[in-house]
Write a protein that holds these residues in place. Structure first.
Motif, PDB file in Angstrom:
ATOM      1  N   LEU A 166      31.578  37.938  45.981  1.00  0.00           N
ATOM      2  CA  LEU A 166      31.697  37.080  47.475  1.00  0.00           C
ATOM      3  C   LEU A 166      32.547  35.999  47.151  1.00  0.00           C
ATOM      4  CD1 LEU A 166      28.276  37.620  49.004  1.00  0.00           C
ATOM      5  CD2 LEU A 166      30.598  38.314  50.042  1.00  0.00           C
ATOM      6  N   CYS A 167      32.147  35.357  45.993  1.00  0.00           N
ATOM      7  CA  CYS A 167      32.538  33.885  45.592  1.00  0.00           C
ATOM      8  C   CYS A 167      33.963  33.982  45.671  1.00  0.00           C
ATOM      9  CB  CYS A 167      32.032  33.396  44.382  1.00  0.00           C
ATOM     10  SG  CYS A 167      30.317  32.808  44.758  1.00  0.00           S
ATOM     11  N   LEU A 168      34.582  34.978  44.867  1.00  0.00           N
ATOM     12  CA  LEU A 168      36.001  35.210  44.754  1.00  0.00           C
ATOM     13  C   LEU A 168      37.022  35.666  45.841  1.00  0.00           C
ATOM     14  CD1 LEU A 168      35.756  36.382  40.945  1.00  0.00           C
ATOM     15  CD2 LEU A 168      37.156  34.353  41.820  1.00  0.00           C
ATOM     16  N   ARG A 169      36.100  36.420  46.617  1.00  0.00           N
ATOM     17  CA  ARG A 169      36.528  36.622  48.071  1.00  0.00           C
ATOM     18  C   ARG A 169      36.867  35.216  48.773  1.00  0.00           C
ATOM     19  NH1 ARG A 169      36.884  38.073  53.119  1.00  0.00           N
ATOM     20  NH2 ARG A 169      38.041  40.106  53.622  1.00  0.00           N
ATOM     21  N   ALA A 170      35.880  34.401  48.960  1.00  0.00           N
ATOM     22  CA  ALA A 170      35.862  33.196  49.661  1.00  0.00           C
ATOM     23  C   ALA A 170      36.937  32.294  49.161  1.00  0.00           C
ATOM     24  CB  ALA A 170      34.673  32.428  49.244  1.00  0.00           C
ATOM     25  N   ILE A 171      37.151  32.461  47.595  1.00  0.00           N
ATOM     26  CA  ILE A 171      38.239  31.618  47.059  1.00  0.00           C
ATOM     27  C   ILE A 171      39.657  32.182  47.537  1.00  0.00           C
ATOM     28  CG2 ILE A 171      39.271  30.858  45.059  1.00  0.00           C
ATOM     29  CD1 ILE A 171      36.566  30.675  43.727  1.00  0.00           C
ATOM     30  N   GLY A 172      39.614  33.563  47.304  1.00  0.00           N
ATOM     31  CA  GLY A 172      40.830  34.320  47.851  1.00  0.00           C
ATOM     32  C   GLY A 172      41.298  33.858  49.330  1.00  0.00           C
ATOM     33  N   GLU A 173      40.001  33.956  50.051  1.00  0.00           N
ATOM     34  CA  GLU A 173      40.683  33.698  51.581  1.00  0.00           C
ATOM     35  C   GLU A 173      41.032  32.149  51.900  1.00  0.00           C
ATOM     36  OE1 GLU A 173      37.952  34.314  55.055  1.00  0.00           O
ATOM     37  OE2 GLU A 173      38.049  36.160  54.203  1.00  0.00           O
ATOM     38  N   HIS A 174      40.343  31.315  51.040  1.00  0.00           N
ATOM     39  CA  HIS A 174      40.952  29.861  51.147  1.00  0.00           C
ATOM     40  C   HIS A 174      42.447  29.785  50.888  1.00  0.00           C
ATOM     41  CE1 HIS A 174      36.687  28.778  51.904  1.00  0.00           C
ATOM     42  NE2 HIS A 174      37.269  27.508  52.405  1.00  0.00           N
ATOM     43  N   ALA A 175      42.571  30.590  49.645  1.00  0.00           N
ATOM     44  CA  ALA A 175      43.963  30.437  48.969  1.00  0.00           C
ATOM     45  C   ALA A 175      44.991  31.041  49.840  1.00  0.00           C
ATOM     46  CB  ALA A 175      44.089  31.398  47.857  1.00  0.00           C
ATOM     47  N   ALA A 176      44.616  32.095  50.605  1.00  0.00           N
ATOM     48  CA  ALA A 176      45.649  32.867  51.443  1.00  0.00           C
ATOM     49  C   ALA A 176      46.033  31.896  52.959  1.00  0.00           C
ATOM     50  CB  ALA A 176      45.161  34.461  52.023  1.00  0.00           C
ATOM     51  N   TYR A 177      44.862  31.525  53.097  1.00  0.00           N
ATOM     52  CA  TYR A 177      45.155  30.628  54.472  1.00  0.00           C
ATOM     53  C   TYR A 177      45.831  29.279  54.085  1.00  0.00           C
ATOM     54  CZ  TYR A 177      42.383  33.419  57.893  1.00  0.00           C
ATOM     55  OH  TYR A 177      41.832  34.430  58.543  1.00  0.00           O
ATOM     56  N   CYS A 178      45.987  28.932  53.000  1.00  0.00           N
ATOM     57  CA  CYS A 178      46.783  27.819  52.415  1.00  0.00           C
ATOM     58  C   CYS A 178      48.233  28.338  51.788  1.00  0.00           C
ATOM     59  CB  CYS A 178      45.941  27.201  51.293  1.00  0.00           C
ATOM     60  SG  CYS A 178      44.545  26.012  51.907  1.00  0.00           S
ATOM     61  N   GLY A 179      48.344  29.564  51.827  1.00  0.00           N
ATOM     62  CA  GLY A 179      49.747  30.053  51.616  1.00  0.00           C
ATOM     63  C   GLY A 179      49.898  30.402  50.120  1.00  0.00           C
ATOM     64  N   PHE A 180      48.695  30.758  49.700  1.00  0.00           N
ATOM     65  CA  PHE A 180      49.039  31.243  48.251  1.00  0.00           C
ATOM     66  C   PHE A 180      48.350  32.602  48.105  1.00  0.00           C
ATOM     67  CE2 PHE A 180      48.330  26.561  48.106  1.00  0.00           C
ATOM     68  CZ  PHE A 180      49.349  26.164  47.526  1.00  0.00           C
ATOM     69  N   ASP A 181      49.376  33.609  47.454  1.00  0.00           N
ATOM     70  CA  ASP A 181      48.860  35.125  47.491  1.00  0.00           C
ATOM     71  C   ASP A 181      48.193  35.466  46.129  1.00  0.00           C
ATOM     72  OD1 ASP A 181      49.080  37.730  47.600  1.00  0.00           O
ATOM     73  OD2 ASP A 181      51.161  38.024  47.696  1.00  0.00           O
ATOM     74  N   VAL A 182      47.084  35.747  46.338  1.00  0.00           N
ATOM     75  CA  VAL A 182      45.930  36.038  45.277  1.00  0.00           C
ATOM     76  C   VAL A 182      46.160  37.553  44.867  1.00  0.00           C
ATOM     77  CG1 VAL A 182      44.335  34.331  45.810  1.00  0.00           C
ATOM     78  CG2 VAL A 182      44.221  36.613  46.947  1.00  0.00           C
TER      79      VAL A 182
END
Length: 301
Positions: free
Chosen positions: A151-167
């Protein structure tokens, strides 16, 4: 050095200038109200967990499981982040985003509009999951830790994607685990780790990353970060093995930990978004993207 003290850039809007100042304030020790309140609320559970951690074999065994779970969750958590859904959310708000990388062309206000509510969403999920597994004692803990980390890494990945970084990129996965490690470490240890986060951000831009390396290298690099993330979480989560407080401890600690993770992801990825826009001065990219404008909105909200 970039990242220290006041900073302005001609490509930043007034909103972005203010956001940079806010982020720098958050980086100061004990600046986060959520972190201070969470630390106070979970102190009894952390103390109980620390005592259980000292029991022969139990703490060490669970930390080993936690470290392995971080490594496994790195790919699983990020695999559930849907770039198409991220792009669709921007388009629904009037921004012509066809790929995650196009987010770099927008204003930070547009990004913040899409990030709104992410922390509450994942906090509720973590709390519910922690209460359910916490009621089961030790068996539930073995399920809870890996699930929470996903869940934590999904949350981080979602923040990354919305900021324009492809996880989906290996280097971005490594950066995400560094964000997790940063959220997991005490305030006193965050300074050196922030320097590592900044260095990795610069290396990603310069392509001095693990993207072209063998996947075993990624695992090797993630291992020490997993250890940092696992140590603090393990001690706190061990309070769940106490029958009288298992469900309460699971819910409280999960919500507290997810709050730390979302707080770190929110600030560190927005900070990196602004650094990328600053170009060489921000050690972020050599060709700053054009300032994007929404098709039907100028606020991004």
């Amino acid at each position: 050095r970039w990242g220290e003290g006041p900073m302005t850039h001609p490509d930043w809007s007034p909103y972005e200038q203010a956001a940079w100042a806010e982020i720098q304030g958050w980086l100061e020790p004990d600046a986060s109200l959520r972190a201070r309140l969470g630390k106070w609320a979970t102190a009894p559970f952390s103390a109980a967990g620390a005592a259980a951690f000292a029991a022969p074999g139990l703490g060490a065994a669970l930390q080993t499981v936690t470290e392995a779970a971080v490594q496994a969750a790195t790919r699983l958590g990020h695999a559930t982040v849907r770039p198409d859904a991220v792009c669709a959310a921007y388009r629904e708000a009037g921004f012509p985003v066809a790929a995650v990388s196009h987010v770099a062309e927008l204003e930070l206000a547009a990004v913040d509009g899409r990030l709104a509510g992410r922390a509450a969403k994942y906090g509720a999920l973590a709390l519910t999951e922690g209460a359910a597994t916490g009621a089961l004692g030790l068996p539930g803990l073995l399920v809870d830790v890996p699930t929470l980390l996903v869940l934590c890494l999904r949350a981080i990945g979602e923040h990354a994607a919305y900021c324009g970084f492809d996880v989906s990129d290996a280097d971005e996965q490594l950066f995400a685990v560094q964000v997790l490690a940063y959220a997991s470490c005490p305030d006193s240890a965050r300074g050196p780790l922030l320097a590592q986060v900044d260095a990795l951000g610069r290396d990603i831009v310069k392509k001095k990353t693990v993207k072209k390396a063998h996947s075993k290298l990624l695992v090797k690099l993630i291992r020490p970060l997993a250890k940092k993330a696992g140590a603090r979480l393990t001690k706190a989560k061990l309070a769940q093995v106490i029958p009288a407080v298992g469900a309460a401890a699971g819910a409280a600690i999960n919500a507290w930990y997810m709050g730390l993770v979302c707080d770190a992801a929110y600030h560190l990825y927005r900070r990196r978004f602004l650094a990328r826009k600053a170009g060489p001065a921000g050690a972020a990219r050599s060709d700053p993207p054009p300032r994007g404008r929404p098709e039907s909105s100028t606020t991004g909200s």
